[in-house]
Design a protein around this motif. Structure first.
Motif, PDB file in Angstrom:
ATOM      1  N   ASN A 179       1.040  -1.245  -0.009  1.00 24.87           N
ATOM      2  CA  ASN A 179       0.106   0.017   0.075  1.00 24.87           C
ATOM      3  C   ASN A 179       1.174   1.262  -0.015  1.00 24.87           C
ATOM      4  O   ASN A 179       1.356   1.474   0.877  1.00 24.87           O
ATOM      5  CB  ASN A 179      -0.886  -0.085   1.296  1.00 24.87           C
ATOM      6  CG  ASN A 179      -1.908   1.213   1.464  1.00 24.87           C
ATOM      7  OD1 ASN A 179      -1.590   2.062   0.483  1.00 24.87           O
ATOM      8  ND2 ASN A 179      -2.915   0.801   2.093  1.00 24.87           N
ATOM      9  N   GLU A 180       0.833   2.017  -1.030  1.00 23.47           N
ATOM     10  CA  GLU A 180       1.755   3.241  -1.347  1.00 23.47           C
ATOM     11  C   GLU A 180       1.613   4.183  -0.290  1.00 23.47           C
ATOM     12  O   GLU A 180       2.347   4.897   0.235  1.00 23.47           O
ATOM     13  CB  GLU A 180       1.760   3.815  -2.716  1.00 23.47           C
ATOM     14  CG  GLU A 180       2.588   3.077  -3.674  1.00 23.47           C
ATOM     15  CD  GLU A 180       2.306   3.906  -4.864  1.00 23.47           C
ATOM     16  OE1 GLU A 180       2.543   4.936  -5.021  1.00 23.47           O
ATOM     17  OE2 GLU A 180       2.261   2.976  -5.991  1.00 23.47           O
ATOM     18  N   GLU A 181       0.160   4.338   0.032  1.00 21.18           N
ATOM     19  CA  GLU A 181      -0.207   5.433   0.970  1.00 21.18           C
ATOM     20  C   GLU A 181       0.500   4.939   2.366  1.00 21.18           C
ATOM     21  O   GLU A 181       0.872   5.895   3.259  1.00 21.18           O
ATOM     22  CB  GLU A 181      -1.758   5.412   1.074  1.00 21.18           C
ATOM     23  CG  GLU A 181      -2.178   6.843   1.963  1.00 21.18           C
ATOM     24  CD  GLU A 181      -3.583   7.047   1.888  1.00 21.18           C
ATOM     25  OE1 GLU A 181      -4.239   7.534   2.857  1.00 21.18           O
ATOM     26  OE2 GLU A 181      -4.328   6.140   1.224  1.00 21.18           O
ATOM     27  N   LYS A 182       0.357   3.864   2.852  1.00 22.96           N
ATOM     28  CA  LYS A 182       1.026   3.485   4.160  1.00 22.96           C
ATOM     29  C   LYS A 182       2.539   3.704   4.065  1.00 22.96           C
ATOM     30  O   LYS A 182       3.191   4.154   5.200  1.00 22.96           O
ATOM     31  CB  LYS A 182       0.751   2.023   4.572  1.00 22.96           C
ATOM     32  CG  LYS A 182      -0.549   1.787   5.199  1.00 22.96           C
ATOM     33  CD  LYS A 182      -0.524   0.381   5.805  1.00 22.96           C
ATOM     34  CE  LYS A 182      -0.424  -0.791   4.885  1.00 22.96           C
ATOM     35  NZ  LYS A 182      -0.701  -2.087   5.733  1.00 22.96           N
ATOM     36  N   ILE A 209       4.225   5.704   2.159  1.00 24.37           N
ATOM     37  CA  ILE A 209       4.701   7.251   2.286  1.00 24.37           C
ATOM     38  C   ILE A 209       4.441   7.908   3.627  1.00 24.37           C
ATOM     39  O   ILE A 209       5.257   8.564   4.319  1.00 24.37           O
ATOM     40  CB  ILE A 209       3.810   7.847   1.170  1.00 24.37           C
ATOM     41  CG1 ILE A 209       3.959   7.555  -0.096  1.00 24.37           C
ATOM     42  CG2 ILE A 209       3.677   9.465   1.540  1.00 24.37           C
ATOM     43  CD1 ILE A 209       3.165   8.259  -1.320  1.00 24.37           C
ATOM     44  N   LEU A 210       3.457   7.340   4.339  1.00 26.00           N
ATOM     45  CA  LEU A 210       2.865   7.811   5.774  1.00 26.00           C
ATOM     46  C   LEU A 210       3.968   7.502   6.731  1.00 26.00           C
ATOM     47  O   LEU A 210       4.422   8.121   7.435  1.00 26.00           O
ATOM     48  CB  LEU A 210       1.549   7.256   6.106  1.00 26.00           C
ATOM     49  CG  LEU A 210       0.998   7.877   7.605  1.00 26.00           C
ATOM     50  CD1 LEU A 210       1.148   9.496   7.602  1.00 26.00           C
ATOM     51  CD2 LEU A 210      -0.274   7.060   7.793  1.00 26.00           C
ATOM     52  N   ASP A 252      -1.229  11.119  12.742  1.00 27.49           N
ATOM     53  CA  ASP A 252      -0.789  10.029  11.519  1.00 27.49           C
ATOM     54  C   ASP A 252      -0.451   8.800  12.260  1.00 27.49           C
ATOM     55  O   ASP A 252      -0.673   7.988  11.447  1.00 27.49           O
ATOM     56  CB  ASP A 252       0.627  10.444  11.240  1.00 27.49           C
ATOM     57  CG  ASP A 252       0.626  11.895  10.450  1.00 27.49           C
ATOM     58  OD1 ASP A 252      -0.484  12.185   9.936  1.00 27.49           O
ATOM     59  OD2 ASP A 252       1.752  12.503  10.196  1.00 27.49           O
TER      60      ASP A 252
END
Length: 130
Positions: free
Chosen positions: A3-6, A8-9, A118
């Motif tokens: 998961n790219e969003e994870k 990045i976060l 976050d």
């Protein structure tokens, strides 16, 4: 699948932890009044040492004047003047220190609040996966 969003976060959070997060966490470990009191006390102590060193340098620079006039000058008035100047400088520096560290404390709390948000967001992402 990744998961790219994870990713990045988590990368953003790790960068914060490695740099500014260390200072922010150290600041947040104190209550506001304790942190500000400690910083103001350190500033007063440091300024006292600096002023003592400057006065010592001044006396050593103009030692001849002091040695000639030590018995003619009014020492009590001289010491009162020095004490008044000392208190004025130290109080001004303490107020400045208080303002600066109040701002730093508020910024650290704000950054940590975002960081904890976050963390919650990341936890929700992991919960959603299961």
């Amino acid at each position: 699948m990744i998961n790219e969003e994870k990713v990045i976060l988590m990368t953003h959070m790790q960068a914060y932890e490695d740099h500014a997060g260390k200072k922010d966490i150290a600041v947040a470990n104190y209550f506001r009044s304790d942190y500000l009191g400690y910083q103001v006390l350190k500033a007063i102590l440091a300024m006292t040492i600096v002023l003592a060193m400057l006065f010592g340098c001044y006396v050593l620079y103009d030692i001849e004047f002091f040695m000639k006039n030590i018995y003619q000058m009014d020492l009590l008035e001289y010491i009162k003047g020095l004490a008044k100047d000392y208190v004025t400088i130290v109080v001004a520096y303490a107020v400045l220190t208080y303002v600066v560290y109040t701002i730093r404390y508020a910024k650290a709390k704000k950054h940590l609040k975002k960081y904890y948000g976050d963390l919650k967001k990341l936890s929700a992402m992991y919960s959603k996966e299961d």
